[in-house]
Write a protein that holds these residues in place. Structure first.
Motif, PDB file in Angstrom:
ATOM      1  N   LEU A  45       0.698  -1.102  -0.006  1.00 27.82           N
ATOM      2  CA  LEU A  45       0.010   0.165  -0.039  1.00 27.82           C
ATOM      3  C   LEU A  45       0.716   1.210  -0.035  1.00 27.82           C
ATOM      4  O   LEU A  45       1.814   1.128   0.628  1.00 27.82           O
ATOM      5  CB  LEU A  45      -0.823  -0.074   1.187  1.00 27.82           C
ATOM      6  CG  LEU A  45      -1.918  -1.028   1.430  1.00 27.82           C
ATOM      7  CD1 LEU A  45      -2.708  -1.188   2.484  1.00 27.82           C
ATOM      8  CD2 LEU A  45      -3.006  -0.940   0.097  1.00 27.82           C
ATOM      9  N   ILE A  46       0.500   2.135  -0.514  1.00 31.67           N
ATOM     10  CA  ILE A  46       1.220   3.451  -0.934  1.00 31.67           C
ATOM     11  C   ILE A  46       1.362   4.280   0.569  1.00 31.67           C
ATOM     12  O   ILE A  46       0.296   4.167   1.228  1.00 31.67           O
ATOM     13  CB  ILE A  46       0.550   4.641  -1.775  1.00 31.67           C
ATOM     14  CG1 ILE A  46       1.373   5.700  -1.856  1.00 31.67           C
ATOM     15  CG2 ILE A  46      -0.609   5.009  -1.402  1.00 31.67           C
ATOM     16  CD1 ILE A  46       2.396   5.526  -3.048  1.00 31.67           C
ATOM     17  N   ASN A  47       2.659   4.447   0.832  1.00 29.86           N
ATOM     18  CA  ASN A  47       2.998   4.925   2.318  1.00 29.86           C
ATOM     19  C   ASN A  47       4.244   5.748   2.100  1.00 29.86           C
ATOM     20  O   ASN A  47       5.377   5.192   1.801  1.00 29.86           O
ATOM     21  CB  ASN A  47       3.117   3.900   3.109  1.00 29.86           C
ATOM     22  CG  ASN A  47       3.450   4.130   4.491  1.00 29.86           C
ATOM     23  OD1 ASN A  47       3.956   5.308   4.700  1.00 29.86           O
ATOM     24  ND2 ASN A  47       3.357   3.197   5.652  1.00 29.86           N
ATOM     25  N   GLN A  48       4.218   7.046   2.334  1.00 31.17           N
ATOM     26  CA  GLN A  48       5.254   8.080   2.263  1.00 31.17           C
ATOM     27  C   GLN A  48       6.351   7.634   2.985  1.00 31.17           C
ATOM     28  O   GLN A  48       7.477   7.794   2.953  1.00 31.17           O
ATOM     29  CB  GLN A  48       4.844   9.461   2.416  1.00 31.17           C
ATOM     30  CG  GLN A  48       4.064   9.898   1.211  1.00 31.17           C
ATOM     31  CD  GLN A  48       3.530  11.178   1.481  1.00 31.17           C
ATOM     32  OE1 GLN A  48       3.207  11.878   2.552  1.00 31.17           O
ATOM     33  NE2 GLN A  48       3.814  12.116   0.402  1.00 31.17           N
ATOM     34  N   ASP A  49       5.995   7.004   4.080  1.00 23.93           N
ATOM     35  CA  ASP A  49       7.174   6.230   4.886  1.00 23.93           C
ATOM     36  C   ASP A  49       8.030   5.259   4.436  1.00 23.93           C
ATOM     37  O   ASP A  49       9.160   5.157   4.991  1.00 23.93           O
ATOM     38  CB  ASP A  49       6.558   5.872   6.305  1.00 23.93           C
ATOM     39  CG  ASP A  49       6.054   6.753   7.289  1.00 23.93           C
ATOM     40  OD1 ASP A  49       5.960   8.016   7.196  1.00 23.93           O
ATOM     41  OD2 ASP A  49       5.072   6.193   8.080  1.00 23.93           O
ATOM     42  N   ILE A  50       7.652   4.633   3.352  1.00 29.72           N
ATOM     43  CA  ILE A  50       8.493   3.674   2.710  1.00 29.72           C
ATOM     44  C   ILE A  50       8.742   4.103   1.231  1.00 29.72           C
ATOM     45  O   ILE A  50       9.338   3.484   0.076  1.00 29.72           O
ATOM     46  CB  ILE A  50       7.930   2.473   2.387  1.00 29.72           C
ATOM     47  CG1 ILE A  50       6.527   2.325   2.085  1.00 29.72           C
ATOM     48  CG2 ILE A  50       7.822   1.852   4.128  1.00 29.72           C
ATOM     49  CD1 ILE A  50       6.069   1.012   1.748  1.00 29.72           C
ATOM     50  N   PRO A  55      10.048   0.289  -2.604  1.00 29.01           N
ATOM     51  CA  PRO A  55      10.250  -1.180  -2.349  1.00 29.01           C
ATOM     52  C   PRO A  55      10.395  -1.491  -3.730  1.00 29.01           C
ATOM     53  O   PRO A  55      10.281  -0.933  -4.832  1.00 29.01           O
ATOM     54  CB  PRO A  55       8.808  -1.429  -2.055  1.00 29.01           C
ATOM     55  CG  PRO A  55       8.144  -0.306  -1.269  1.00 29.01           C
ATOM     56  CD  PRO A  55       8.812   0.948  -1.923  1.00 29.01           C
ATOM     57  N   SER A  56      11.268  -2.535  -3.810  1.00 30.16           N
ATOM     58  CA  SER A  56      11.518  -3.296  -5.063  1.00 30.16           C
ATOM     59  C   SER A  56      10.557  -3.592  -6.160  1.00 30.16           C
ATOM     60  O   SER A  56      10.623  -3.428  -7.264  1.00 30.16           O
ATOM     61  CB  SER A  56      12.402  -4.872  -4.717  1.00 30.16           C
ATOM     62  OG  SER A  56      11.702  -5.526  -4.157  1.00 30.16           O
ATOM     63  N   SER A  57       9.307  -3.986  -5.452  1.00 31.19           N
ATOM     64  CA  SER A  57       8.075  -4.336  -6.193  1.00 31.19           C
ATOM     65  C   SER A  57       7.676  -3.161  -7.144  1.00 31.19           C
ATOM     66  O   SER A  57       7.328  -3.184  -8.157  1.00 31.19           O
ATOM     67  CB  SER A  57       7.043  -4.953  -5.574  1.00 31.19           C
ATOM     68  OG  SER A  57       6.775  -4.133  -4.567  1.00 31.19           O
ATOM     69  N   ALA A  99      13.622  11.767  -3.639  1.00 24.82           N
ATOM     70  CA  ALA A  99      13.290  12.776  -2.746  1.00 24.82           C
ATOM     71  C   ALA A  99      13.575  14.082  -3.122  1.00 24.82           C
ATOM     72  O   ALA A  99      14.770  14.247  -3.598  1.00 24.82           O
ATOM     73  CB  ALA A  99      14.102  12.342  -1.144  1.00 24.82           C
ATOM     74  N   GLY A 100      12.875  14.993  -2.717  1.00 26.87           N
ATOM     75  CA  GLY A 100      13.183  16.464  -3.136  1.00 26.87           C
ATOM     76  C   GLY A 100      12.772  16.883  -4.492  1.00 26.87           C
ATOM     77  O   GLY A 100      12.669  17.924  -4.863  1.00 26.87           O
TER      78      GLY A 100
END
Length: 180
Positions: A45-50, A55-57, A99-100
Motif C-alpha cells: 500500500l502506498i505509504n510515504q514512510d517507505i 520497495p523493489s516491487s 526525494a526532493g
C-alpha cells in the motif's frame, strides 16, 4: 515493434479481466507487438514512510512502465469505481522517484493508455470513465475508446468467461486502433 505493458486491475488469479487481457495480448503479439504483464498484486500500500527508497516491487513496476511504449489496462469496476489494487498501483506510479523532486515522473507523461473492462450489467463503463479521468490528471494519455464488456450471469456461476464473437470483434477493433 511496440512494447505494451498489460495491467490487469483485478488481483484474482483467474479473473475475468485477466482472461480478456490474455485475449488482447494474443492479438497484439500476432500483430508484432511485445506484451509484458505487470504484477500489481505485489505492490505494498502506498505509504510515504517507505517511499524512498521505493520497495523493489514498486521499482520493478516503474521500470516496466518506463520501458513500455504504452499501457493497456484491463479492469473490472468495484462499486462503479477503480479497484483498490489498481488505484494503489497508479498512486505509486504518480509519485516522485527521488526525494526532493516533486510531481509525477517524466516517463509517464503523455504515455498512451488503452482501457478495457469487463463487468456486470454496466460492463465496467462507469469505472473506466473514472479511470480515464484519473489517468488524464496524472499526465498519461488515455484513448477515448473505452471498451466495456458485459460478463454474462452464467460466467459468475461457472467461474469461466468466454468472449462471444461480438466482444472479440470489439477487442480486435480496439487492438487495430491501438497499434495504428
Amino acid at each position: 515493434m511496440q512494447k505494451i505493458l498489460m495491467v490487469v486491475g483485478s488481483l484474482r488469479k483467474d479473473s475475468f479481466n485477466k482472461t480478456v487481457a490474455e485475449q488482447i495480448s494474443t492479438q497484439l503479439v500476432a500483430q508484432g507487438a511485445e506484451v509484458t504483464f505487470a504484477n500489481i498484486a505485489d505492490l505494498p500500500l502506498i505509504n510515504q514512510d517507505i517511499e524512498f527508497p521505493a520497495p523493489s516491487s514498486v521499482m520493478t513496476f516503474r521500470e516496466q512502465v518506463q520501458a513500455a511504449d504504452g499501457l493497456w489496462i484491463v479492469t473490472p469496476e468495484y462499486n462503479e469505481m477503480i479497484p483498490g489494487g489498481l488505484k494503489n498501483a497508479l498512486d505509486w506510479l504518480s509519485r516522485p522517484t527521488e526525494a526532493g523532486v516533486f510531481g509525477a515522473p517524466d516517463f509517464i507523461m503523455n504515455k498512451p493508455v488503452m482501457l478495457t473492462g469487463a463487468g456486470g450489467k454496466k460492463a465496467a463503463k462507469v469505472g473506466l470513465a473514472h479511470l480515464k479521468t484519473l489517468l488524464t490528471f496524472m499526465g498519461l494519455k488515455p484513448n477515448d475508446n473505452l471498451v466495456g464488456l458485459q460478463i454474462p450471469t452464467s460466467a459468475f456461476m461457472t467461474g469461466k468467461f468466454d468472449l462471444d464473437s461480438e466482444q472479440r470483434a470489439v477487442i480486435t477493433q480496439q487492438v487495430t486502433e491501438y497499434l495504428a
